[in-house]
Scaffold this active site. Structure first.
Site, mmCIF file in Angstrom:
data_model
loop_
_atom_site.group_PDB
_atom_site.id
_atom_site.type_symbol
_atom_site.label_atom_id
_atom_site.label_comp_id
_atom_site.label_asym_id
_atom_site.label_seq_id
_atom_site.Cartn_x
_atom_site.Cartn_y
_atom_site.Cartn_z
ATOM 1 N N HIS A 78 0.841 -1.195 0.000
ATOM 2 C CA HIS A 78 0.000 0.000 0.000
ATOM 3 C C HIS A 78 0.871 1.237 0.000
ATOM 4 O O HIS A 78 1.861 1.316 0.735
ATOM 5 C CB HIS A 78 -0.924 0.047 1.222
ATOM 6 C CG HIS A 78 -1.749 1.302 1.271
ATOM 7 N ND1 HIS A 78 -2.884 1.464 0.505
ATOM 8 C CD2 HIS A 78 -1.583 2.464 1.964
ATOM 9 C CE1 HIS A 78 -3.395 2.665 0.740
ATOM 10 N NE2 HIS A 78 -2.620 3.295 1.607
ATOM 11 N N SER A 83 -7.904 3.778 8.977
ATOM 12 C CA SER A 83 -8.581 3.744 7.679
ATOM 13 C C SER A 83 -7.821 2.854 6.710
ATOM 14 O O SER A 83 -8.399 1.979 6.051
ATOM 15 C CB SER A 83 -8.702 5.168 7.123
ATOM 16 O OG SER A 83 -9.237 5.157 5.812
ATOM 17 N N LYS A 95 -8.757 -1.742 5.862
ATOM 18 C CA LYS A 95 -8.965 -2.343 4.538
ATOM 19 C C LYS A 95 -7.887 -3.359 4.217
ATOM 20 O O LYS A 95 -8.161 -4.427 3.657
ATOM 21 C CB LYS A 95 -9.015 -1.240 3.469
ATOM 22 C CG LYS A 95 -10.210 -0.298 3.611
ATOM 23 C CD LYS A 95 -10.328 0.646 2.447
ATOM 24 C CE LYS A 95 -9.234 1.696 2.414
ATOM 25 N NZ LYS A 95 -9.385 2.698 3.473
ATOM 26 N N ASP A 131 -15.452 2.237 7.280
ATOM 27 C CA ASP A 131 -14.419 3.207 6.915
ATOM 28 C C ASP A 131 -14.883 4.096 5.770
ATOM 29 O O ASP A 131 -14.572 5.285 5.739
ATOM 30 C CB ASP A 131 -13.136 2.475 6.520
ATOM 31 C CG ASP A 131 -12.081 3.437 6.019
ATOM 32 O OD1 ASP A 131 -11.638 4.294 6.816
ATOM 33 O OD2 ASP A 131 -11.718 3.381 4.831
ATOM 34 N N ARG A 160 -15.270 12.503 7.486
ATOM 35 C CA ARG A 160 -14.041 13.219 7.841
ATOM 36 C C ARG A 160 -13.664 14.218 6.760
ATOM 37 O O ARG A 160 -13.125 15.294 7.039
ATOM 38 C CB ARG A 160 -12.898 12.219 8.054
ATOM 39 C CG ARG A 160 -13.035 11.388 9.321
ATOM 40 C CD ARG A 160 -12.112 10.186 9.280
ATOM 41 N NE ARG A 160 -10.718 10.590 9.050
ATOM 42 C CZ ARG A 160 -9.820 9.831 8.416
ATOM 43 N NH1 ARG A 160 -10.167 8.645 7.934
ATOM 44 N NH2 ARG A 160 -8.592 10.267 8.258
#
Length: 431
Positions: free
Chosen positions: A84, A185, A189, A163, A170
């Site tokens: 990621h 967050s 995932k 999320d 947010r």
């Protein structure tokens, strides 16, 4: 009210109250206004590691978890590892990285997203390839991992749905930039995706979400800790995003640059980062190979072609080109002092490569291609960049942004070219 008040006043939230709050929000018992107040209280007061871990688990439990433990090849269990990135300008690493790691017998389930603002989206880039689709069923995902080893596709709506709702809230309440909320967050995932290991690429600099190294290190430490708490081996690399990664910033042009890497070439900074991430992913999967070999002997390219074809794409198709191009030239001679990532990313976005709202379309051929790098000498009138778009009225603003981002002066910078892209590493042992 008790939960909001406790965090507002600086107290700790225990796991039952956190789980109740997240579940109540998903069920509609906790109103948008109340969750906005709780998010703001967290923004001001923060959360410790135990609170953040409980918050992450609660968001994971709002949906389903994928399970890849049944993947087998050649009579052995197929290891899985994911990557990621926190996002940046020209960050195309997933494109060559997923097939490169898969070429070593490791499955890479890369569930990615689309771009918003000046940072590009992996799916937007790949959708520039004729026929390629990001939408796969769960069975198609498993079958492709089994056969090809690499999948880059859209995440299903059942992964951490809490999320998705919370992030939208947010975004409109100025509570995005909270490290516990950012970390939970991302990790909710990634943990729900079910891979056996995770490598995080945390960007630092003007083109990244985290502008300074201290904040980036804090985010990396938090996410590595969350991975450990969830039983997911996780390591993190801090990388430079003060300048764009590579020379291409857009969609089709970034695919083309990724193909250069897979063919054994490409910009040095991009190749450096792809190999660094690949080595770490392979290490988490228990594979002691040098990924540079798979770039040199063509195995990575073969893996790419199979990955693209499996999702309906034509790996031999010509990539889209913008209908209009314009050169940006140097007003005076000198040395390139720097190329500021945010300005280049904003220029590419303004040309149509990015979107302002999630429902906006993107232009596959739009973007910016850089012809110079930091430390390079240029003369007046020399080409600095090429702008590409289907909407030529965007050229004027984009040109000003690029000229503002590329600084040319009489002095040589201390380093003759861009500094090493890898700035540091955060492992669990460092916490």
């Amino acid at each position: 009210m008790d939960v909001i008040r406790a965090k507002r006043d600086g107290g700790r939230l225990d796991e039952p109250r956190i789980r109740w709050a997240v579940d109540a929000y998903v069920r509609g018992v906790l109103s948008e206004e109340q969750m906005a107040a709780l998010a703001m209280a967290i923004w001001f007061r923060g959360m410790d590691r135990e609170e953040t871990s409980a918050w992450t688990e609660a968001m994971i439990d709002s949906g389903t978890r994928l399970d890849f433990t049944g993947l087998r090849r050649g009579g052995r269990r197929l290891p899985t590892v994911d990557k990621h990135s926190t996002g940046g300008v020209g960050d195309k690493t997933t494109l060559p990285l997923a097939p490169l790691v898969a070429a070593h017998g490791v499955a890479v389930p890369q569930l990615s997203g689309r771009g918003l603002g000046h940072t590009g989206g992996t799916l937007d880039k790949l959708e520039a390839i004729p026929g390629w689709t990001a939408e796969l069923t769960h069975d198609q995902l498993l079958a492709q991992l089994q056969d090809v080893g690499a999948v880059v596709c859209a995440a299903g709506g059942d992964l951490a749905p809490a999320d998705r709702r919370l992030y939208a809230l947010r975004d409109v309440t100025a509570t995005v930039d909270s490290i516990p909320l950012i970390a939970s967050s991302i990790m909710s995932k990634k943990i729900a995706e079910g891979a056996g290991g995770l490598v995080l690429d945390v960007k630092v600099g003007s083109g990244a979400f985290m502008k300074d190294r201290g904040s980036a290190e804090q985010l990396a430490r938090t996410m590595v800790g969350l991975g450990h708490d969830a039983g997911l081996p996780t390591s993190s690399v801090l990388t430079d995003m003060s300048a764009p990664l590579g020379r291409a910033v857009g969609n089709a042009c970034e695919v083309q640059e990724s193909l250069e890497v897979l063919a054994g070439g490409g910009p040095a900074d991009l190749v450096e980062l792809v190999l660094e991430l690949a080595r770490r992913m392979l290490a988490l999967a228990g594979v002691d190979d040098d990924p540079a070999d798979a770039l040199a002997d063509g195995r990575a390219m073969d893996s790419w072609r199979r990955m693209i074809a499996a999702q309906g794409g034509d790996p031999d198709a010509e990539l889209p080109r913008a209908r209009h191009e314009q050169e940006v030239v140097a007003a005076e001679g000198g040395t390139v002092q720097g190329i500021e990532a945010l300005g280049i990313g904003t220029a590419s976005w303004s040309l149509g490569a990015g979107r302002e709202r999630s429902q906006d379309p993107v232009q596959a051929g739009a973007g910016v291609f850089l012809h110079v790098e930091r430390g390079q000498q240029v003369r007046a009138g020399q080409r600095l960049a090429t702008l590409m778009t289907d909407t030529p009225e965007a050229f004027e603003r984009a040109e000003q942004l690029v000229l503002g981002a590329i600084s040319v002066g009489p002095d040589r910078p201390q380093a003759s070219s861009r500094a090493d892209v890898v700035l540091g590493v955060v492992e669990f042992e460092d916490l």
